[in-house]
Design a protein around this motif. Structure first.
Motif, PDB file in Angstrom:
ATOM      1  N   ALA A 100      17.957 -68.581 -64.394  1.00 32.73           N
ATOM      2  CA  ALA A 100      17.975 -69.105 -63.027  1.00 32.73           C
ATOM      3  C   ALA A 100      18.654 -68.094 -62.111  1.00 32.73           C
ATOM      4  O   ALA A 100      19.440 -67.258 -62.570  1.00 32.73           O
ATOM      5  N   PRO A 101      18.360 -68.146 -60.811  1.00 30.17           N
ATOM      6  CA  PRO A 101      19.114 -67.309 -59.875  1.00 30.17           C
ATOM      7  C   PRO A 101      20.595 -67.683 -59.897  1.00 30.17           C
ATOM      8  O   PRO A 101      20.984 -68.744 -60.382  1.00 30.17           O
ATOM      9  N   TYR A 102      21.421 -66.808 -59.355  1.00 33.75           N
ATOM     10  CA  TYR A 102      22.846 -67.080 -59.235  1.00 33.75           C
ATOM     11  C   TYR A 102      23.097 -68.071 -58.103  1.00 33.75           C
ATOM     12  O   TYR A 102      22.259 -68.257 -57.208  1.00 33.75           O
ATOM     13  N   THR A 103      24.268 -68.683 -58.141  1.00 34.36           N
ATOM     14  CA  THR A 103      24.758 -69.480 -57.018  1.00 34.36           C
ATOM     15  C   THR A 103      26.003 -68.786 -56.466  1.00 34.36           C
ATOM     16  O   THR A 103      26.661 -68.001 -57.179  1.00 34.36           O
ATOM     17  N   LEU A 154      13.336 -66.023 -59.895  1.00 33.54           N
ATOM     18  CA  LEU A 154      13.022 -66.119 -58.469  1.00 33.54           C
ATOM     19  C   LEU A 154      11.593 -66.582 -58.239  1.00 33.54           C
ATOM     20  O   LEU A 154      11.323 -67.400 -57.353  1.00 33.54           O
ATOM     21  N   ARG A 157      11.471 -70.188 -58.662  1.00 31.86           N
ATOM     22  CA  ARG A 157      12.130 -70.885 -57.563  1.00 31.86           C
ATOM     23  C   ARG A 157      11.263 -70.903 -56.299  1.00 31.86           C
ATOM     24  O   ARG A 157      11.233 -71.898 -55.564  1.00 31.86           O
ATOM     25  N   PRO A 258      18.880 -74.897 -47.894  1.00 30.52           N
ATOM     26  CA  PRO A 258      18.715 -73.824 -48.877  1.00 30.52           C
ATOM     27  C   PRO A 258      18.061 -72.582 -48.281  1.00 30.52           C
ATOM     28  O   PRO A 258      17.271 -72.652 -47.343  1.00 30.52           O
ATOM     29  N   CYS A 260      17.303 -68.167 -49.797  1.00 32.27           N
ATOM     30  CA  CYS A 260      17.440 -67.239 -50.917  1.00 32.27           C
ATOM     31  C   CYS A 260      17.926 -65.883 -50.419  1.00 32.27           C
ATOM     32  O   CYS A 260      17.778 -65.549 -49.240  1.00 32.27           O
ATOM     33  N   ALA A 277      21.636 -70.318 -51.062  1.00 35.57           N
ATOM     34  CA  ALA A 277      21.773 -71.245 -52.185  1.00 35.57           C
ATOM     35  C   ALA A 277      21.360 -70.601 -53.497  1.00 35.57           C
ATOM     36  O   ALA A 277      21.924 -70.894 -54.553  1.00 35.57           O
ATOM     37  N   HIS A 278      20.364 -69.719 -53.434  1.00 38.41           N
ATOM     38  CA  HIS A 278      19.802 -69.105 -54.629  1.00 38.41           C
ATOM     39  C   HIS A 278      19.860 -67.584 -54.457  1.00 38.41           C
ATOM     40  O   HIS A 278      19.230 -67.029 -53.557  1.00 38.41           O
TER      41      HIS A 278
END
Length: 381
Positions: A100-103, A154, A157, A258, A260, A277-278
């Motif tokens: 998953a992408p980072y937060t 990504l 997402r 949100p 990116c 958010a991402h």
């Protein structure tokens, strides 16, 4: 008519009906375990230390496990059963197999207690700098695996979303009129139902992600957030203070919209902003640049910037010129004086587009308030 058209006789590889299934959560793992076989599955970054029995009784031939912690008995069994196992790498400040992408909370974990140098973001940058200097082929492989995993995350997402990229300089300071303008742009685009993507750093990039974060709130909220941030106008001299100010805004207004961002550890002097958010953070800047532009399928907006932004203008223009990604995407340059006098990019872009399909998909506007209409107009051209 454009002089460049894509060829129509280039063969495409056939779709494989046995396409591997990705497993990225324990719920997905348990679902497949009920079938009795993980054949052809790719299990990615799932902690399986509590799933020893399932691994012992389920067929794992032709399965691949990427960075999945498991008990020694289970590990020996799945390897003996024909699975390919890439175990977690100890003592790394990042997970090369992440799904998953980072937060922001993940990258800045420990900021309040131990300061920025102790965060995963800073530790990963230090690791990257050290291993690059050592020319370690194993470290190079880990960086590549990580960046590919983040790219896939990504894509998952952003699939099906209308993505607009916004580019701009990192040196823009909080508290300035241009910073406020970039924030208003991010808010306006998000309110149009677009997914905003930036380069993820400070300056104009942070302002745009902030604007998207503010989109669900009334207009007063953004003004108050800008006032709070202006007290810490730059990440110099302290990245920690700069990031803490952003987290204070997020804490006061916790239900932001949100967006990116795609920052990079290549530029250590450009910390990731906490308003996206991402966060798809990369080691390789080239992967980050191409990934940002190629995913901006509904347009790219260029705020005033310097060398990096100029480079991005023509990185976006090249596939538009050759139609290598299909129909040209809209490109909007903001601030006529900047792009015609200070850095005369617009005349060159206009000359390049003459007679090509991309000519109908470029625009130069005076200010950020004109951008949403310009994108809508170019999309219909």
């Amino acid at each position: 008519m454009p002089t460049h058209t894509p060829p129509t006789d280039v063969p495409h590889p056939p779709q494989d009906p046995r396409k591997a299934r990705k497993i990225e959560t324990l719920e997905e793992f348990d679902e497949v375990a009920l079938s009795g076989s993980f054949a052809g599955c790719r299990v990615q970054a799932v902690d399986l230390t509590e799933r020893t029995f399932a691994l012992l009784v389920t067929d794992t031939a032709q399965a691949v496990f990427l960075g999945c912690p498991m008990e020694p008995q289970a590990l020996a069994h799945v390897r003996a059963g024909g699975a390919l196992v890439f175990p977690p790498i100890p003592d790394l400040p990042f997970d090369p197999y992440r799904a998953a992408p980072y937060t922001p909370d993940e990258l800045y974990a420990g900021l309040a207690e131990d300061g920025y140098p102790a965060t995963p973001d800073a530790l990963t940058h230090a690791w990257a700098q050290r291993t690059a200097a050592e020319e370690d082929v194993f470290a190079s492989m880990l960086r590549s695996i990580h960046d590919d995993a983040v790219s896939v995350a990504l894509d998952d997402r952003l699939r099906g979303q209308r993505v607009v990229g916004v580019m701009g300089g990192h040196a823009l300071r909080r508290g300035t009129a241009d910073y406020e303008g970039a924030a208003r742009l991010g808010r306006a685009l998000a309110r149009e139902g677009l997914t905003v993507v930036t380069g993820g750093g400070p300056g104009a990039m942070e302002a745009v992600n902030l604007g998207a974060y503010a989109a669900p709130y009334d207009d007063v909220m953004l003004g108050k957030a800008l006032e709070l941030l202006a007290r810490t106008p730059s990440y110099h001299p302290s990245v920690g203070d700069w990031a803490a100010a952003a987290f204070a805004v997020r804490e006061r207004w916790p239900d932001g919209g949100p967006s990116c961002s795609l920052p990079t550890w290549f530029y250590g002097h450009e910390p990731s902003n906490p308003f996206a958010a991402h966060i798809g953070k990369f080691f390789a800047n080239a992967t980050r640049e191409d990934g940002l532009l190629s995913r901006s399928t509904s347009g790219v907006v260029f705020l005033p910037g310097a060398a990096g932004t100029v480079q991005e203008v023509f990185e976006a223009a090249t596939p538009n010129y050759y139609l290598s990604r299909g129909a040209p995407v809209p490109l909007v340059l903001v601030d006529r004086a900047h792009w015609t006098e200070e850095l005369p990019v617009w005349p060159l872009l206009e000359a390049l587009a003459a007679g090509e399909a991309m000519a109908a998909r470029i625009a130069l506007v005076d200010g950020v308030d004109e951008v949403p209409q310009a994108l809508e107009r170019l999309a219909g051209a």
